[in-house]
Design a protein around this motif. Structure first.
Motif, PDB file in Angstrom:
ATOM      1  N   TYR A 164       1.544 -10.851   8.998  1.00  0.00           N
ATOM      2  CA  TYR A 164       2.704 -10.915  10.057  1.00  0.00           C
ATOM      3  C   TYR A 164       2.122 -11.081  11.514  1.00  0.00           C
ATOM      4  CZ  TYR A 164       6.817  -9.669  12.877  1.00  0.00           C
ATOM      5  OH  TYR A 164       7.793  -9.504  13.718  1.00  0.00           O
ATOM      6  N   SER A 165       1.071 -10.440  12.067  1.00  0.00           N
ATOM      7  CA  SER A 165       0.351 -10.455  13.232  1.00  0.00           C
ATOM      8  C   SER A 165      -0.108 -11.684  13.754  1.00  0.00           C
ATOM      9  CB  SER A 165      -0.538  -9.524  13.627  1.00  0.00           C
ATOM     10  OG  SER A 165      -1.111  -9.469  14.711  1.00  0.00           O
ATOM     11  N   ALA A 166      -0.680 -12.335  12.781  1.00  0.00           N
ATOM     12  CA  ALA A 166      -1.295 -13.905  12.841  1.00  0.00           C
ATOM     13  C   ALA A 166      -0.159 -14.806  12.990  1.00  0.00           C
ATOM     14  CB  ALA A 166      -2.292 -14.044  11.707  1.00  0.00           C
ATOM     15  N   LEU A 187       8.380 -15.719   9.774  1.00  0.00           N
ATOM     16  CA  LEU A 187       8.602 -14.480  10.366  1.00  0.00           C
ATOM     17  C   LEU A 187       9.902 -13.963  10.084  1.00  0.00           C
ATOM     18  CD1 LEU A 187       7.276 -15.195  14.180  1.00  0.00           C
ATOM     19  CD2 LEU A 187       6.371 -13.629  12.566  1.00  0.00           C
ATOM     20  N   GLN A 188      10.763 -14.580   9.997  1.00  0.00           N
ATOM     21  CA  GLN A 188      12.159 -13.752   9.712  1.00  0.00           C
ATOM     22  C   GLN A 188      12.147 -13.361   8.236  1.00  0.00           C
ATOM     23  OE1 GLN A 188      15.335 -16.812  10.458  1.00  0.00           O
ATOM     24  NE2 GLN A 188      15.368 -16.114  12.854  1.00  0.00           N
ATOM     25  N   ALA A 189      11.524 -14.153   7.456  1.00  0.00           N
ATOM     26  CA  ALA A 189      11.638 -13.846   5.988  1.00  0.00           C
ATOM     27  C   ALA A 189      10.683 -12.590   6.108  1.00  0.00           C
ATOM     28  CB  ALA A 189      10.863 -14.883   5.028  1.00  0.00           C
ATOM     29  N   PRO A 205       9.494   4.755  17.856  1.00  0.00           N
ATOM     30  CA  PRO A 205       8.708   3.684  17.869  1.00  0.00           C
ATOM     31  C   PRO A 205       9.364   2.348  17.568  1.00  0.00           C
ATOM     32  CG  PRO A 205       8.404   5.035  15.875  1.00  0.00           C
ATOM     33  CD  PRO A 205       9.385   5.927  16.982  1.00  0.00           C
ATOM     34  N   ASN A 206       8.640   1.203  18.143  1.00  0.00           N
ATOM     35  CA  ASN A 206       9.312  -0.144  17.935  1.00  0.00           C
ATOM     36  C   ASN A 206       8.990  -0.331  16.452  1.00  0.00           C
ATOM     37  OD1 ASN A 206       9.806  -2.860  17.733  1.00  0.00           O
ATOM     38  ND2 ASN A 206       9.129  -3.023  19.939  1.00  0.00           N
ATOM     39  N   PRO A 207      10.069  -0.807  15.554  1.00  0.00           N
ATOM     40  CA  PRO A 207       9.388  -1.101  14.309  1.00  0.00           C
ATOM     41  C   PRO A 207       8.953  -2.597  14.007  1.00  0.00           C
ATOM     42  CG  PRO A 207      11.894  -1.405  14.482  1.00  0.00           C
ATOM     43  CD  PRO A 207      11.131  -0.744  15.654  1.00  0.00           C
ATOM     44  N   TYR A 208       9.022  -3.606  15.003  1.00  0.00           N
ATOM     45  CA  TYR A 208       8.217  -4.681  14.959  1.00  0.00           C
ATOM     46  C   TYR A 208       6.715  -4.505  15.313  1.00  0.00           C
ATOM     47  CZ  TYR A 208      12.769  -6.763  14.523  1.00  0.00           C
ATOM     48  OH  TYR A 208      14.086  -7.233  14.256  1.00  0.00           O
ATOM     49  N   ARG A 209       6.508  -3.753  16.065  1.00  0.00           N
ATOM     50  CA  ARG A 209       5.210  -3.590  16.455  1.00  0.00           C
ATOM     51  C   ARG A 209       4.550  -2.697  15.495  1.00  0.00           C
ATOM     52  NH1 ARG A 209       2.908  -3.779  21.317  1.00  0.00           N
ATOM     53  NH2 ARG A 209       5.014  -3.842  22.349  1.00  0.00           N
ATOM     54  N   GLN A 210       5.072  -1.774  14.851  1.00  0.00           N
ATOM     55  CA  GLN A 210       4.775  -1.219  13.643  1.00  0.00           C
ATOM     56  C   GLN A 210       4.484  -2.139  12.532  1.00  0.00           C
ATOM     57  OE1 GLN A 210       7.487   1.961  12.790  1.00  0.00           O
ATOM     58  NE2 GLN A 210       6.629   3.359  13.883  1.00  0.00           N
ATOM     59  N   LEU A 211       5.174  -3.130  12.368  1.00  0.00           N
ATOM     60  CA  LEU A 211       4.976  -4.037  11.211  1.00  0.00           C
ATOM     61  C   LEU A 211       3.770  -5.002  11.675  1.00  0.00           C
ATOM     62  CD1 LEU A 211       5.635  -5.917   8.938  1.00  0.00           C
ATOM     63  CD2 LEU A 211       7.499  -6.856  10.346  1.00  0.00           C
ATOM     64  N   GLN A 212       3.676  -5.194  13.012  1.00  0.00           N
ATOM     65  CA  GLN A 212       2.326  -6.022  13.670  1.00  0.00           C
ATOM     66  C   GLN A 212       1.230  -5.172  13.347  1.00  0.00           C
ATOM     67  OE1 GLN A 212       3.605  -7.200  17.481  1.00  0.00           O
ATOM     68  NE2 GLN A 212       1.644  -8.557  17.717  1.00  0.00           N
ATOM     69  N   GLU A 213       1.201  -4.037  13.577  1.00  0.00           N
ATOM     70  CA  GLU A 213      -0.022  -3.217  13.147  1.00  0.00           C
ATOM     71  C   GLU A 213      -0.338  -2.966  11.532  1.00  0.00           C
ATOM     72  OE1 GLU A 213       0.848   0.461  15.630  1.00  0.00           O
ATOM     73  OE2 GLU A 213       0.570  -0.445  17.259  1.00  0.00           O
TER      74      GLU A 213
END
Length: 127
Positions: A89-91, A56-58, A76-84
């Motif tokens: 990353y989401s898995a 996850l950190q990588a 907007p939350n960049p982590y949530r955007q990355l997850q979407e």
């Protein structure tokens, strides 16, 4: 894990198994449960959690995340955007939280079983 093993090793050989009272048998079971949960946590869950955390950190570093000052973010939350955007990353995040939840459950189980064992040592059988 070491403390549970030591306590179990001290308590188990004190009497023959057929002579154990209900309280002594329950203490042995609680210590065995604590040892089992601590072993599962240390030997199986922790390596999975650590592997998922580093992955996850990588991924977050690739996207330029991880250097934000907490609470300074607006919008907007960049982590949530990355997850979407990134299903991998989401898995991976879901896998991390799954193993982390199981680890928490093991830690709470150890805490409760050790607490009950101590409680039974303090009070002993009711007469």
């Amino acid at each position: 894990m070491g403390c549970a093993f030591t306590n179990l090793h001290i308590l188990a050989p004190q009497r023959a198994w057929v002579e154990l009272t209900f309280w002594e048998a329950s203490q042995l079971c609680l210590l065995l449960l604590s040892l089992t949960l601590a072993t599962i946590n240390a030997r199986w869950l922790e390596p999975h959690i650590t592997t998922a955390m580093w992955a996850l950190q990588a991924m977050e570093k690739e996207w330029g995340l991880g250097r934000e000052v907490p609470g300074s973010q607006q919008g907007p939350n960049p982590y949530r955007q990355l997850q979407e955007k990134d299903h991998k990353y989401s898995a991976l995040r879901q896998q991390f939280f799954h193993y982390h939840g199981l680890s928490t459950f093991c830690n709470l189980g150890c805490l409760v079983s050790n607490g009950l064992c101590l409680r039974s040592l303090q009070h002993g059988p009711c007469e």
